[in-house]
Design a protein around this motif. Structure first.
Motif, PDB file in Angstrom:
ATOM      1  N   ARG A 121      -4.911  14.106  -9.667  1.00 19.31           N
ATOM      2  CA  ARG A 121      -4.846  12.766 -10.248  1.00 19.31           C
ATOM      3  C   ARG A 121      -3.752  12.009  -9.512  1.00 19.31           C
ATOM      4  O   ARG A 121      -2.595  12.448  -9.487  1.00 19.31           O
ATOM      5  N   GLN A 122      -4.121  10.916  -8.851  1.00 23.33           N
ATOM      6  CA  GLN A 122      -3.131  10.209  -8.064  1.00 23.33           C
ATOM      7  C   GLN A 122      -3.375   8.693  -8.063  1.00 23.33           C
ATOM      8  O   GLN A 122      -4.470   8.232  -8.340  1.00 23.33           O
ATOM      9  N   ARG A 123      -2.323   7.988  -7.725  1.00 22.45           N
ATOM     10  CA  ARG A 123      -2.410   6.526  -7.565  1.00 22.45           C
ATOM     11  C   ARG A 123      -1.526   6.160  -6.387  1.00 22.45           C
ATOM     12  O   ARG A 123      -0.310   6.309  -6.426  1.00 22.45           O
ATOM     13  N   ALA A 124      -2.141   5.720  -5.307  1.00 20.14           N
ATOM     14  CA  ALA A 124      -1.393   5.268  -4.143  1.00 20.14           C
ATOM     15  C   ALA A 124      -0.881   3.856  -4.377  1.00 20.14           C
ATOM     16  O   ALA A 124      -1.492   3.059  -5.093  1.00 20.14           O
ATOM     17  N   SER A 125       0.248   3.541  -3.771  1.00 22.38           N
ATOM     18  CA  SER A 125       0.827   2.207  -3.938  1.00 22.38           C
ATOM     19  C   SER A 125      -0.034   1.160  -3.224  1.00 22.38           C
ATOM     20  O   SER A 125      -0.797   1.476  -2.304  1.00 22.38           O
ATOM     21  N   ASN A 126       0.108  -0.072  -3.672  1.00 20.44           N
ATOM     22  CA  ASN A 126      -0.622  -1.177  -3.021  1.00 20.44           C
ATOM     23  C   ASN A 126      -0.236  -1.307  -1.555  1.00 20.44           C
ATOM     24  O   ASN A 126      -1.073  -1.587  -0.688  1.00 20.44           O
ATOM     25  N   ALA A 127       1.053  -1.135  -1.246  1.00 20.13           N
ATOM     26  CA  ALA A 127       1.513  -1.263   0.135  1.00 20.13           C
ATOM     27  C   ALA A 127       0.868  -0.201   1.026  1.00 20.13           C
ATOM     28  O   ALA A 127       0.499  -0.472   2.171  1.00 20.13           O
ATOM     29  N   ALA A 128       0.713   1.033   0.463  1.00 23.98           N
ATOM     30  CA  ALA A 128       0.111   2.093   1.260  1.00 23.98           C
ATOM     31  C   ALA A 128      -1.348   1.807   1.555  1.00 23.98           C
ATOM     32  O   ALA A 128      -1.894   2.265   2.558  1.00 23.98           O
ATOM     33  N   GLN A 129      -1.999   1.008   0.695  1.00 22.94           N
ATOM     34  CA  GLN A 129      -3.409   0.699   0.902  1.00 22.94           C
ATOM     35  C   GLN A 129      -3.620  -0.669   1.556  1.00 22.94           C
ATOM     36  O   GLN A 129      -4.756  -1.118   1.728  1.00 22.94           O
ATOM     37  N   GLY A 130      -2.521  -1.330   1.914  1.00 27.20           N
ATOM     38  CA  GLY A 130      -2.637  -2.648   2.539  1.00 27.20           C
ATOM     39  C   GLY A 130      -3.066  -3.741   1.578  1.00 27.20           C
ATOM     40  O   GLY A 130      -3.657  -4.747   1.995  1.00 27.20           O
ATOM     41  N   SER A 132      -2.250  -6.568  -1.632  1.00 24.60           N
ATOM     42  CA  SER A 132      -1.167  -7.440  -2.088  1.00 24.60           C
ATOM     43  C   SER A 132      -0.521  -6.838  -3.314  1.00 24.60           C
ATOM     44  O   SER A 132      -1.087  -5.963  -3.984  1.00 24.60           O
ATOM     45  N   ASP A 133       0.664  -7.345  -3.607  1.00 30.36           N
ATOM     46  CA  ASP A 133       1.411  -6.752  -4.714  1.00 30.36           C
ATOM     47  C   ASP A 133       0.701  -6.903  -6.047  1.00 30.36           C
ATOM     48  O   ASP A 133       0.846  -6.051  -6.935  1.00 30.36           O
ATOM     49  N   ASP A 134      -0.080  -7.997  -6.246  1.00 34.37           N
ATOM     50  CA  ASP A 134      -0.728  -8.218  -7.532  1.00 34.37           C
ATOM     51  C   ASP A 134      -2.186  -7.778  -7.546  1.00 34.37           C
ATOM     52  O   ASP A 134      -2.911  -8.055  -8.506  1.00 34.37           O
ATOM     53  N   ALA A 135      -2.619  -7.086  -6.496  1.00 34.22           N
ATOM     54  CA  ALA A 135      -4.013  -6.625  -6.455  1.00 34.22           C
ATOM     55  C   ALA A 135      -4.214  -5.489  -7.446  1.00 34.22           C
ATOM     56  O   ALA A 135      -3.320  -4.682  -7.673  1.00 34.22           O
ATOM     57  N   PRO A 136      -5.383  -5.441  -8.082  1.00 38.20           N
ATOM     58  CA  PRO A 136      -5.647  -4.331  -9.021  1.00 38.20           C
ATOM     59  C   PRO A 136      -5.670  -2.985  -8.279  1.00 38.20           C
ATOM     60  O   PRO A 136      -6.222  -2.874  -7.193  1.00 38.20           O
ATOM     61  N   ASN A 137      -5.090  -1.981  -8.921  1.00 39.91           N
ATOM     62  CA  ASN A 137      -4.990  -0.653  -8.283  1.00 39.91           C
ATOM     63  C   ASN A 137      -4.913   0.395  -9.385  1.00 39.91           C
ATOM     64  O   ASN A 137      -3.894   0.510 -10.066  1.00 39.91           O
ATOM     65  N   SER A 138      -5.968   1.105  -9.589  1.00 34.53           N
ATOM     66  CA  SER A 138      -6.023   2.103 -10.665  1.00 34.53           C
ATOM     67  C   SER A 138      -5.930   3.518 -10.091  1.00 34.53           C
ATOM     68  O   SER A 138      -6.207   3.754  -8.918  1.00 34.53           O
ATOM     69  N   ALA A 139      -5.544   4.441 -10.948  1.00 36.39           N
ATOM     70  CA  ALA A 139      -5.466   5.846 -10.556  1.00 36.39           C
ATOM     71  C   ALA A 139      -6.863   6.434 -10.395  1.00 36.39           C
ATOM     72  O   ALA A 139      -7.820   5.974 -11.020  1.00 36.39           O
ATOM     73  N   SER A 140      -6.947   7.464  -9.564  1.00 33.72           N
ATOM     74  CA  SER A 140      -8.231   8.120  -9.327  1.00 33.72           C
ATOM     75  C   SER A 140      -8.065   9.631  -9.428  1.00 33.72           C
ATOM     76  O   SER A 140      -6.970  10.169  -9.243  1.00 33.72           O
ATOM     77  N   THR A 141      -9.173  10.270  -9.747  1.00 37.30           N
ATOM     78  CA  THR A 141      -9.189  11.733  -9.841  1.00 37.30           C
ATOM     79  C   THR A 141     -10.045  12.286  -8.717  1.00 37.30           C
ATOM     80  O   THR A 141     -11.167  11.814  -8.501  1.00 37.30           O
TER      81      THR A 141
END
Length: 490
Positions: A121-130, A132-141
């Motif tokens: 179970r992990q969630r990469a940071s927005n910066a690591a995925q390129g 924006s800071d306010d972009a939606p980013n949910s955890a994944s399994t």
């Protein structure tokens, strides 16, 4: 462009070539100055010509060497000690430990394979995925089921050196076990002959006490008749009490010796006793052998030599630390965001190479740590060389001591037998003259003391000869083959 298959074959061939590039020093047993014959062994010129370079034979079956004494009680005690002695069991356990360590070292020669299954179970940071800071980013399994493998190509012999060192250390433990075994067997025989010698002394004192008791009765009768003064009675009583006291001292020594023997047999002193039986004069033939045979037979020398071999291999491992290490890793399996899709063909995945780090690592700077390890390994080897040579010299000394002791004891026993006969004759004459009134009771006392002293010395010499025979057997490494060996007679 090189095709993948050809590249793999070329890489494999290169690894095989590099794997043979061991950087460790070649082991060669250090030389030892050895005489062609023992100083005390009186070998013939033909025997001396049979000197040869030593070939390790410390693992040969030494048999029941104590059977040469032809003593059933000793045979039974040796069997009990071999079955129940705790020091011997501890030595056997140390051999098992060394063998396990050897197997652990050998395991590094083979690839390591493992399997795993489970979710991440992990969630990469927005910066690591390129993002924006306010972009939606949910955890994944992510579910994984895979098999991983890793293998260190032994390019410069580091692993092989570790295996060689562990093998030598196992052989050293086995030699030390045989050394403990031989020492135990000899200690049992030594303790047994000590008890038998004390039994002989005790028998001597019993006869002395009986004789002095009869003498006291004679003196008291003469005193009652007015032939002598009370002084002679007091002297007779003193001599009787002195003999009884010395007899108790021998009894105390025997009790201590019996307790020590019980411990060697793995028993509590309260649960062990051995019936009294005086020591009889023994006569056995023991081959002293040639000096070179010591290097073949003695387990302590074999253990010291194996310690050198292990230290030499450790030098190779320390030298290999200066060279690159190649570790091949990989993983093959499946991964999916849903456990139900995990085993689908589209979910397959593989990884060739380390997940983190590098496949080939080359040490550059470590502040002198590897050099210190190499210096330590070389110093340890030099120490073991010195210990080995000293062990060999000590072995020669022990054999020479035992041979000279047996030779001198043989002559001393012959002279002592004459002293006993002369003392007994002097005592017989003094008693006769005392009864006739021609000598004082002091002459009788001196003569009786002389007989007791000379007989006790004779008994002690018999015990010393038996124990010296055991020492010689221990010094030459245990059992023997009578063919082609010089023999020392007791």
């Amino acid at each position: 462009m090189i095709k993948p298959l050809r590249f793999i074959f070329a890489l494999g061939a290169l690894l095989l070539v590099l794997a043979g590039c061991s950087v460790g020093p070649h082991y060669q047993r250090p030389s030892v100055d050895m005489p062609a014959a023992f100083k005390e062994a009186s070998l013939s010129p033909e025997d001396a010509q049979r000197w040869k370079a030593a070939q390790p034979a410390d693992d040969i079956d030494r048999g029941r060497w104590w059977a040469v004494f032809n003593d059933t009680a000793l045979n039974e005690l040796e069997a009990q000690a071999m079955a129940a002695n705790q020091d011997l069991k501890a030595a056997a356990a140390r051999v098992a430990q060394a063998r396990a360590l050897q197997q652990g070292a050998r395991s590094e020669l083979f690839p390591r394979v493992d399997a795993g299954f489970g979710p991440t179970r992990q969630r990469a940071s927005n910066a690591a995925q390129g993002l924006s800071d306010d972009a939606p980013n949910s955890a994944s399994t992510l579910w994984r089921g895979q098999v991983g493998a890793s293998y260190e190509a032994d390019l410069f012999g580091r692993v092989a050196a570790g295996v060689d060192a562990a093998t030598a250390e196992t052989q050293q433990s086995e030699a030390l076990f045989r050394s403990v075994q031989l020492t135990l067997q000899a200690d049992v025989a030594q303790s047994y002959f000590l008890i038998r010698r004390l039994d002989a002394e005790q028998e001597l004192y019993r006869s002395t006490v009986s004789l002095r008791g009869q003498t006291l009765k004679l003196v008291e009768r003469r005193y009652a008749e007015g032939d002598i003064s009370e002084l002679d009675v007091a002297r007779a009583k003193s001599e009787l009490a002195s003999a009884q006291s010395e007899s108790l001292g021998v009894e105390r020594q025997r009790a201590v010796g019996e307790h020590a023997l019980a411990i060697l047999l793995g028993k509590s002193p309260a649960d062990f006793s051995i019936p009294p039986r005086p020591l009889q004069e023994i006569s056995v033939g023991i081959p002293a052998g040639l000096p070179s045979s010591l290097l073949e037979r003695r387990p302590d020398i074999a253990a010291a030599e194996r310690a050198m071999a292990a230290a030499n291999a450790r030098i190779g491992a320390a030298q290999a630390a200066f060279f690159p290490r190649l570790t091949i890793t990989g993983a093959l399996g499946y991964e999916s965001s849903q456990i139900g899709d995990l085993l689908q063909w589209s979910s397959r995945t593989f990884l060739l190479g380390p997940l983190v780090g590098t496949m080939l690592s080359l040490p550059i700077f470590d502040g002198g740590q590897r050099q210190a390890g190499l210096d330590q390994a070389r110093a340890k080897y030099e120490e073991d060389v010195a210990v080995y040579r000293q062990t060999v010299l000590s072995a020669f000394r022990e054999v020479e001591d035992s041979l000279s002791t047996l030779r001198i004891l043989g002559t001393q026993t012959t002279v002592q037998d004459e002293a006993v006969q002369s003392a007994a004759r002097a005592a017989e004459l003094s008693h006769t003259q005392y009864r006739e009134g021609s000598v004082s009771y002091l002459d009788v006392i001196d003569a009786d003391r002389g007989v007791l002293l000379q007989k006790r010395v004779a008994v002690q010499l018999d015990g010393d000869r038996a124990q010296a025979a055991v020492n010689l057997i221990r010094s030459i490494g245990g059992g023997w083959d009578h063919a082609g060996a010089d023999t020392a007679r007791l």
